[in-house]
Design an enzyme around this catalytic site. Structure first.
Site, PDB file in Angstrom:
ATOM      1  N   LYS A  91      -9.115 -41.043 -18.198  1.00 16.11           N
ATOM      2  CA  LYS A  91     -10.312 -40.206 -18.308  1.00 16.11           C
ATOM      3  C   LYS A  91     -11.197 -40.572 -19.489  1.00 16.11           C
ATOM      4  O   LYS A  91     -12.406 -40.382 -19.437  1.00 16.11           O
ATOM      5  CB  LYS A  91      -9.916 -38.726 -18.384  1.00 16.11           C
ATOM      6  CG  LYS A  91      -9.491 -38.163 -17.030  1.00 16.11           C
ATOM      7  CD  LYS A  91      -9.502 -36.645 -17.039  1.00 16.11           C
ATOM      8  CE  LYS A  91      -9.267 -36.078 -15.657  1.00 16.11           C
ATOM      9  NZ  LYS A  91      -7.856 -36.177 -15.243  1.00 16.11           N
ATOM     10  N   GLU A 113     -16.773 -28.292 -16.971  1.00 22.70           N
ATOM     11  CA  GLU A 113     -15.684 -27.394 -16.639  1.00 22.70           C
ATOM     12  C   GLU A 113     -14.388 -28.180 -16.749  1.00 22.70           C
ATOM     13  O   GLU A 113     -14.380 -29.413 -16.745  1.00 22.70           O
ATOM     14  CB  GLU A 113     -15.833 -26.860 -15.214  1.00 22.70           C
ATOM     15  CG  GLU A 113     -15.356 -27.807 -14.112  1.00 22.70           C
ATOM     16  CD  GLU A 113     -16.252 -29.019 -13.905  1.00 22.70           C
ATOM     17  OE1 GLU A 113     -17.385 -29.046 -14.443  1.00 22.70           O
ATOM     18  OE2 GLU A 113     -15.791 -29.953 -13.218  1.00 22.70           O
ATOM     19  N   SER A 381      -2.085 -43.776 -14.109  1.00 19.44           N
ATOM     20  CA  SER A 381      -3.323 -43.204 -14.623  1.00 19.44           C
ATOM     21  C   SER A 381      -3.158 -42.440 -15.930  1.00 19.44           C
ATOM     22  O   SER A 381      -4.116 -42.291 -16.683  1.00 19.44           O
ATOM     23  CB  SER A 381      -3.957 -42.288 -13.568  1.00 19.44           C
ATOM     24  OG  SER A 381      -3.034 -41.320 -13.126  1.00 19.44           O
TER      25      SER A 381
HETATM   26  C1  LIG Z   1      -7.346 -36.066 -13.927  1.00 18.63           C
HETATM   27  C2  LIG Z   1      -6.258 -37.007 -13.631  1.00 18.63           C
HETATM   28  C3  LIG Z   1      -6.095 -37.590 -12.354  1.00 18.63           C
HETATM   29  C4  LIG Z   1      -6.946 -37.214 -11.170  1.00 18.63           C
HETATM   30  O1  LIG Z   1      -8.278 -37.554 -11.274  1.00 18.63           O
HETATM   31  P1  LIG Z   1      -8.928 -38.739 -10.435  1.00 18.63           P
HETATM   32  O2  LIG Z   1     -10.377 -38.529 -10.611  1.00 18.63           O
HETATM   33  O3  LIG Z   1      -8.478 -38.617  -9.015  1.00 18.63           O
HETATM   34  O4  LIG Z   1      -8.447 -40.003 -11.034  1.00 18.63           O
HETATM   35  C5  LIG Z   1      -5.086 -38.525 -12.169  1.00 18.63           C
HETATM   36  N1  LIG Z   1      -4.253 -38.861 -13.169  1.00 18.63           N
HETATM   37  C6  LIG Z   1      -4.364 -38.333 -14.408  1.00 18.63           C
HETATM   38  C7  LIG Z   1      -3.408 -38.750 -15.453  1.00 18.63           C
HETATM   39  C8  LIG Z   1      -5.369 -37.387 -14.682  1.00 18.63           C
HETATM   40  O5  LIG Z   1      -5.460 -36.853 -15.902  1.00 18.63           O
END
Ligand SMILES: *Cc1c(COP(=O)(O)O)cnc(C)c1O
Length: 401
Positions: A91, A113, A381
């Protein structure tokens, strides 16, 4: 830019666009104009790259998960380690981009938000560094549930606004943040947390995340001398997935998989968030896309053990890529996710976010299917530190065999 991009009106095929009330048309058009200029400005792009390198800590490594590969017995699994970025997830990539654009537009404040608080923390981080004010709207129920993230945002200098009306959750937080923004957009930039919302956000956030796929493509070519057979990412709104996929969209030989949360099962109404699997065409949060909704068009209740994935919509480019058959959308249940969470923690010493664990579930399935000659790249992610207390409690209440 890829060949699967939006047209000048922000439409990916029949999906996307800018469906906002009249008072938000001009603010959104202003963002679109500013983004169109910025993305063609080498100074802006150079400054963004510098932030990614020196502040976020990029490039993130592409890690050969050889223990996991042996454990599964099949294709070689690589993990794109977005969990190693500053603040612990992908993010930060788009939050830095949005903050930089806000600054370029002469805005003083970022507003957004947040549900579980992950987007709020990343945006508050970018705001602190860039010297911008930050105001995060959060449902009062989430404020109570996600206390550590509230404290984090406040430490970073952000103002957290608890939203006390309606269901006091994410949906009301969106409304509240947009209302505040509409009254004050001269000085404020709205920082959307995924590849969702009205044009230009789906394309803009994807461009900010595309560094993930660009790096992964170069890294796998240098490590293996060839492209992977498959790339896999979890899909909430879809930003980490679009980031990874955009590196491989034009490589037809690379199969792309988005993994949605099946929660307690896609046949249990209200207990999953498998939008691409069970959704229908609709309009949500300013975009035409695939939506989990009832007959009257009200967004359905959603659930996932991973709070970052429980969204009844999805980025419009995902809806488009599915309609073209370029990306395949699959699901993983809460239970499968927990198994992958434990497996990766134990065999590699890497605790994944519950969101990312969904991608690991499918990476392991693909590895078995492809066999030893295959290569799979999965997007890790985010890190799972935020989830360990919850998982420990959950496992105590739901003992596994
Ligand atoms: C917010 C988040 C997601 C989901 O958001 P996407 O926009 O689908 O990538 C996935 N993994 C993590 C670690 C997150 O913080």
């Amino acid at each position: 830019m890829t060949s699967y991009d939006a047209n000048a009106e922000g439409f990916f095929g029949e999906f996307g666009g800018r469906f906002v009330p009249p008072h938000l048309e001009e603010p959104m058009a202003e963002v679109a104009r500013a983004w169109a200029e910025a993305k063609a400005d080498p100074t802006f792009l150079g400054e963004y790259e510098r932030l990614l390198t020196l502040y976020a800590g990029r490039p993130s490594v592409l890690f050969p998960a050889d223990n996991l590969t042996r454990h599964v017995g099949g294709a070689r699994i690589y993990l794109k380690r977005e969990d190693l970025n500053h603040t612990g997830s992908h993010k930060i990539n788009h939050c830095l981009g949005e903050a930089l654009l806000a600054k370029r537009m002469g805005k003083k404040k970022l507003i957004a938000e947040t549900g579980a608080g992950q987007h709020g923390v990343a945006l508050a981080t970018a705001a602190a560094y860039m010297g911008l004010e930050c105001e995060i709207h959060m449902g009062a129920i989430d404020v109570a549930k996600q206390h550590p993230n509230v404290v984090r945002m406040e430490m970073l200098g952000a103002k957290v606004v608890p939203v006390e009306f309606g269901g006091r959750s994410l949906k009301e937080a969106v409304d509240s943040a947009f209302d505040t923004y509409a009254r004050d957009f001269e000085d404020v930039f709205f920082g959307i947390g995924s590849v969702v919302g009205p044009d230009p956000y789906p394309s803009m956030v994807r461009e900010f995340q595309s560094v993930v796929g660009r790096e992964a493509r170069e890294q796998i070519l240098s490590l293996e001398g060839r492209l992977p057979d498959a790339a896999v990412a979890c899909v909430g709104g879809g930003s980490n997935a679009m980031g990874l996929f955009s590196g491989f969209l034009d490589d037809e030989g690379v199969a792309l998989y988005g993994v949605e949360p099946a929660g307690e099962g896609v046949e249990v109404p209200g207990r999953h968030a498998a939008t691409m699997t069970k959704g229908t065409p609709g309009t949500l949060h300013g975009m035409a896309t695939t939506v989990l909704q009832d007959e009257s068009g009200e967004p359905s209740a959603v659930h996932s053990i991973a709070s970052g994935l429980d969204y009844p919509g999805v980025g419009p480019q995902h809806a488009y890529l599915a309609s073209l058959g370029r990306v395949t959308y699959v699901t993983a249940t809460d239970d499968e996710c927990l198994d992958a969470f434990s497996t990766l923690s134990r065999v590699e010493g890497i605790i994944p976010a519950l969101e990312s664990s969904h991608a690991i579930v499918h990476a392991m399935k693909l590895a078995r299917e492809l066999g030893e000659d295959g290569i799979v790249v999965a997007n890790l992610s985010g890190r799972g530190d935020k989830d360990v207390d919850y998982v420990a409690e959950y496992l105590a209440e739901h003992p596994r065999s």
